[in-house]
Design a protein around this motif. Sequence first.
Motif, short mmCIF file in Angstrom:
data_model
loop_
_atom_site.label_atom_id
_atom_site.label_comp_id
_atom_site.label_asym_id
_atom_site.label_seq_id
_atom_site.Cartn_x
_atom_site.Cartn_y
_atom_site.Cartn_z
N GLU A 243 -9.85 -81.62 -33.98
CA GLU A 243 -9.07 -80.41 -33.69
C GLU A 243 -7.62 -80.58 -34.13
O GLU A 243 -7.01 -79.64 -34.68
CB GLU A 243 -9.13 -80.09 -32.20
N ALA A 244 -7.06 -81.75 -33.89
CA ALA A 244 -5.67 -82.01 -34.28
C ALA A 244 -5.52 -81.98 -35.80
O ALA A 244 -4.60 -81.34 -36.33
CB ALA A 244 -5.21 -83.36 -33.73
N TYR A 245 -6.42 -82.65 -36.50
CA TYR A 245 -6.35 -82.66 -37.97
C TYR A 245 -6.55 -81.25 -38.53
O TYR A 245 -5.87 -80.83 -39.46
CB TYR A 245 -7.39 -83.61 -38.57
N ARG A 246 -7.48 -80.49 -37.94
CA ARG A 246 -7.74 -79.13 -38.40
C ARG A 246 -6.48 -78.27 -38.22
O ARG A 246 -6.09 -77.52 -39.11
CB ARG A 246 -8.91 -78.50 -37.66
N ALA A 247 -5.82 -78.40 -37.08
CA ALA A 247 -4.59 -77.63 -36.84
C ALA A 247 -3.52 -77.99 -37.87
O ALA A 247 -2.85 -77.10 -38.42
CB ALA A 247 -4.06 -77.89 -35.42
N TYR A 248 -3.38 -79.27 -38.17
CA TYR A 248 -2.40 -79.71 -39.16
C TYR A 248 -2.73 -79.12 -40.53
O TYR A 248 -1.86 -78.55 -41.20
CB TYR A 248 -2.32 -81.24 -39.23
N PHE A 249 -3.97 -79.27 -40.96
CA PHE A 249 -4.34 -78.79 -42.29
C PHE A 249 -4.30 -77.27 -42.39
O PHE A 249 -4.02 -76.72 -43.45
CB PHE A 249 -5.68 -79.36 -42.73
N GLU A 250 -4.55 -76.57 -41.29
CA GLU A 250 -4.41 -75.11 -41.31
C GLU A 250 -2.96 -74.71 -41.50
O GLU A 250 -2.65 -73.78 -42.25
CB GLU A 250 -5.00 -74.51 -40.03
N ASP B 72 1.84 -87.32 -28.65
CA ASP B 72 1.69 -86.10 -27.85
C ASP B 72 1.10 -84.94 -28.65
O ASP B 72 0.56 -83.99 -28.08
CB ASP B 72 3.01 -85.70 -27.19
N PHE B 73 1.14 -85.00 -29.97
CA PHE B 73 0.51 -83.97 -30.80
C PHE B 73 -1.00 -83.96 -30.57
O PHE B 73 -1.64 -82.91 -30.64
CB PHE B 73 0.80 -84.22 -32.28
N TYR B 74 -1.57 -85.11 -30.27
CA TYR B 74 -3.03 -85.24 -30.14
C TYR B 74 -3.53 -85.03 -28.71
O TYR B 74 -4.74 -84.91 -28.50
CB TYR B 74 -3.46 -86.63 -30.65
N GLU B 75 -2.62 -84.99 -27.75
CA GLU B 75 -3.03 -84.84 -26.35
C GLU B 75 -3.72 -83.50 -26.12
O GLU B 75 -3.26 -82.46 -26.58
CB GLU B 75 -1.82 -84.98 -25.43
N GLY B 76 -4.84 -83.56 -25.40
CA GLY B 76 -5.56 -82.34 -25.05
C GLY B 76 -6.46 -81.79 -26.13
O GLY B 76 -6.97 -80.68 -26.00
N ARG B 77 -6.64 -82.52 -27.22
CA ARG B 77 -7.55 -82.07 -28.28
C ARG B 77 -8.19 -83.29 -28.95
O ARG B 77 -7.65 -84.39 -28.91
CB ARG B 77 -6.85 -81.19 -29.29
#
Length: 151
Positions: free
Chosen positions: A134-141, A125-130
């Motif tokens: 985008e998901a990896y970028r959010a995590y690394f940010e 569900d972390f990856y849903e909608g992106r």
Amino acid sequence: MPILADYHMHSSFSGDSRAPMQDMAARAIALGYQEICFTEHMDLHYPASKECPEDMFLLNTDSYLYDLLRAREKFGEQINIKFGVELGLQPDYLKEISDYARSYDFDFIIGSTHVCSGKDPYYPDFYEGRTESEAYRAYFEDELKNVQMYD
């Protein structure tokens, strides 16, 4: 080259392990380790889900420390047992997490990013909608924020 130490060990005090601490210490001795550090999970504000109850990664640190001291008493002549924790870091909870880290005399603290944008990247569900990017970028940010904020 033999392994002489392990500083990332979860016993039954972590929500993802059922291993008794004393059994783990005995096994480490049998493997020839000179030193171990239990680093039980403490993830304040970890999101509850059907896979993870709300308190799955909340550590009862006093009980954990009591058992660790008992293990030191039993095995202290054979192995050095350190008191550690694996803290789930989140930028929105800097003060609360930092206060916890200072509330005990830990020998070692692992800082981990287990939650990003209120979700665990381990679950789909972390990856849903992106996109994956985008998901990896959010995590690394979030990871970068944690590195910058926590000392």
